[in-house]
Scaffold this motif. Structure first.
Motif, PDB file in Angstrom:
ATOM      1  N   VAL A 247      -7.874  10.834  -1.681  1.00 27.98           N
ATOM      2  CA  VAL A 247      -8.517  11.268  -0.826  1.00 27.98           C
ATOM      3  C   VAL A 247      -8.543  12.862  -1.707  1.00 27.98           C
ATOM      4  CG1 VAL A 247      -8.396  11.120   1.729  1.00 27.98           C
ATOM      5  CG2 VAL A 247      -8.579   9.694   0.415  1.00 27.98           C
TER       6      VAL A 247
ATOM      7  N   VAL B  34       0.599   5.569  -0.405  1.00 22.85           N
ATOM      8  CA  VAL B  34       0.123   6.784  -0.245  1.00 22.85           C
ATOM      9  C   VAL B  34       1.125   7.804  -0.765  1.00 22.85           C
ATOM     10  CG1 VAL B  34      -0.363   8.785   1.510  1.00 22.85           C
ATOM     11  CG2 VAL B  34      -1.103   6.021   1.757  1.00 22.85           C
TER      12      VAL B  34
ATOM     13  N   THR C 147       0.554  -1.807  -0.463  1.00 20.64           N
ATOM     14  CA  THR C 147       0.152  -0.267  -0.142  1.00 20.64           C
ATOM     15  C   THR C 147       1.022   1.180   0.258  1.00 20.64           C
ATOM     16  OG1 THR C 147      -1.931  -1.317   0.982  1.00 20.64           O
ATOM     17  CG2 THR C 147      -2.061   1.411   1.187  1.00 20.64           C
TER      18      THR C 147
ATOM     19  N   LEU D  85       1.258   8.693  10.941  1.00 20.69           N
ATOM     20  CA  LEU D  85       1.079   7.026   9.645  1.00 20.69           C
ATOM     21  C   LEU D  85       2.407   6.580  10.073  1.00 20.69           C
ATOM     22  CD1 LEU D  85      -0.315   8.128   6.211  1.00 20.69           C
ATOM     23  CD2 LEU D  85      -1.398   6.972   7.509  1.00 20.69           C
TER      24      LEU D  85
ATOM     25  N   VAL E 118       1.379   0.392   5.982  1.00 23.51           N
ATOM     26  CA  VAL E 118       1.203   0.757   4.800  1.00 23.51           C
ATOM     27  C   VAL E 118       2.820   1.048   4.726  1.00 23.51           C
ATOM     28  CG1 VAL E 118       1.699   3.191   4.192  1.00 23.51           C
ATOM     29  CG2 VAL E 118      -0.609   3.060   5.612  1.00 23.51           C
TER      30      VAL E 118
ATOM     31  N   HIS F 225      -5.962   2.099   6.904  1.00 22.07           N
ATOM     32  CA  HIS F 225      -4.588   1.332   6.378  1.00 22.07           C
ATOM     33  C   HIS F 225      -4.026   0.898   7.790  1.00 22.07           C
ATOM     34  CE1 HIS F 225      -6.286   1.939   2.095  1.00 22.07           C
ATOM     35  NE2 HIS F 225      -5.941   3.306   2.837  1.00 22.07           N
TER      36      HIS F 225
ATOM     37  N   VAL G 154      -3.016   4.647  -2.608  1.00 16.21           N
ATOM     38  CA  VAL G 154      -3.868   6.587  -2.295  1.00 16.21           C
ATOM     39  C   VAL G 154      -3.743   7.642  -2.681  1.00 16.21           C
ATOM     40  CG1 VAL G 154      -5.412   7.048  -0.688  1.00 16.21           C
ATOM     41  CG2 VAL G 154      -4.852   4.307  -0.521  1.00 16.21           C
TER      42      VAL G 154
ATOM     43  N   GLU H 110      -7.319   9.370   9.606  1.00 15.04           N
ATOM     44  CA  GLU H 110      -8.481   8.807   8.686  1.00 15.04           C
ATOM     45  C   GLU H 110      -7.544   7.483   7.963  1.00 15.04           C
ATOM     46  OE1 GLU H 110      -9.981  11.024   5.846  1.00 15.04           O
ATOM     47  OE2 GLU H 110     -11.072  12.911   7.594  1.00 15.04           O
ATOM     48  N   LEU H 111      -6.506   7.415   7.265  1.00 15.23           N
ATOM     49  CA  LEU H 111      -5.797   6.741   6.863  1.00 15.23           C
ATOM     50  C   LEU H 111      -4.887   5.313   7.760  1.00 15.23           C
ATOM     51  CD1 LEU H 111      -3.332   9.167   3.976  1.00 15.23           C
ATOM     52  CD2 LEU H 111      -5.504   7.329   3.089  1.00 15.23           C
TER      53      LEU H 111
END
Length: 282
Positions: free
Chosen positions: A57, A5, A3, A120, A81, A78, A29, A73-74
């Protein structure tokens, strides 16, 4: 499936990297402020057969509140990441103050990167492989840009877009140093990367005649996005072993330069916590 971002992922290098990773079978994302550009990216993902692995997003990362919310939110969506690419940037030819009272370039280019990296970090640490944060547009050791420690948002002088941008680039170098120092026991690698002169859409925000001059220079000297994306993708696949590394157009930059001073990195971190109203407990 990894994943990834990517902030600033609807234009230029961010978009090129997102589409490349989607084509290679990864989940991506993308964060961006323009819903129309986000929709176009998702349509392109469908054409690649990767529609179910693409996410967009909408977020104005010039807002501190929105940056905090998006990070939360991320992280919730997830739990793991693998890579965070920090590429959001907007050239402001004139001073813009956000609703929260911050100079917009500083808020988008510096504060949002700090907030997303910290927000994150838990998800990154849970990645199966080697997690990495890659920050685009840090000057990576180039001797340019001066940090005004007594005036980080350049409020006491006439606005100069170039000076404000280069201060942000210098601050981004120090963000990487600070992260690596404070989280030295973690698994997440931090890579500072300057791609050099790349043919992106940044010229649209320039005023004439600078817009025309920059477009002409880009046609002659700038590398295309696809070529610039290659070394970045390679670093995401195989990040260097150390907690921090820096590169200019794929070439390593030594971390013994004064631009990576640890005391200055700690000073910047403390200043950001103060501006953001966060406790200095890290």
């Amino acid at each position: 499936m990894r994943t990834i971002v990517i902030t600033g992922g609807t234009d230029g290098i961010g978009r090129g990297l997102a589409l490349r990773r989607l084509a290679e079978g990864e989940r991506v994302v993308v964060l961006g402020s323009d819903p129309a550009k986000g929709a176009r990216l998702l349509q392109e993902a469908v054409r690649l057969g990767a529609g179910e692995r693409a996410g967009f997003v909408q977020a104005d990362l010039g807002s501190v509140a929105r940056s905090r919310a998006v990070a939360a939110e991320l992280a919730a969506a997830h739990p793991a990441v693998d890579a965070l690419v920090l590429g959001a940037y907007r050239y402001n030819p004139a001073r813009v103050r956000t609703a929260e009272g911050f100079e917009q370039t500083f808020a988008l280019y510096v504060l949002s990167r700090h907030l997303l990296a910290e927000g994150l970090r838990g998800s990154l640490e849970r990645a199966a492989g080697t997690p990495v944060i890659l920050s685009l547009c840090g000057v990576g050791g180039i001797k340019a840009g001066t940090i005004r420690w007594d005036d980080l948002q350049r409020e006491r002088e006439p606005y100069r877009a170039g000076r404000v941008t280069m201060q942000g680039a210098r601050a981004n170098d120090l963000l990487g140093v600070s992260f690596a120092e404070r989280h030295a026991g973690g698994r997440t690698r931090y890579v500072l990367y300057n791609p050099g002169f790349v043919a992106t859409g940044m010229t649209q925000s320039l005023r004439r005649p600078m817009r025309g001059l920059t477009k002409a220079a880009a046609a002659l000297f700038a590398q295309p996005v696809d070529r610039a994306v290659g070394p970045i993708a390679a670093l995401l696949d195989r990040p260097p072993a150390g907690p921090l590394s820096a590169f200019f157009r794929g070439r390593p930059v030594g971390l013994d330069r004064p631009e990576f001073d640890r005391a200055n990195a700690a000073r910047l971190h403390a200043a950001l916590l103060s501006l953001l109203g966060e406790p200095a407990l890290e």
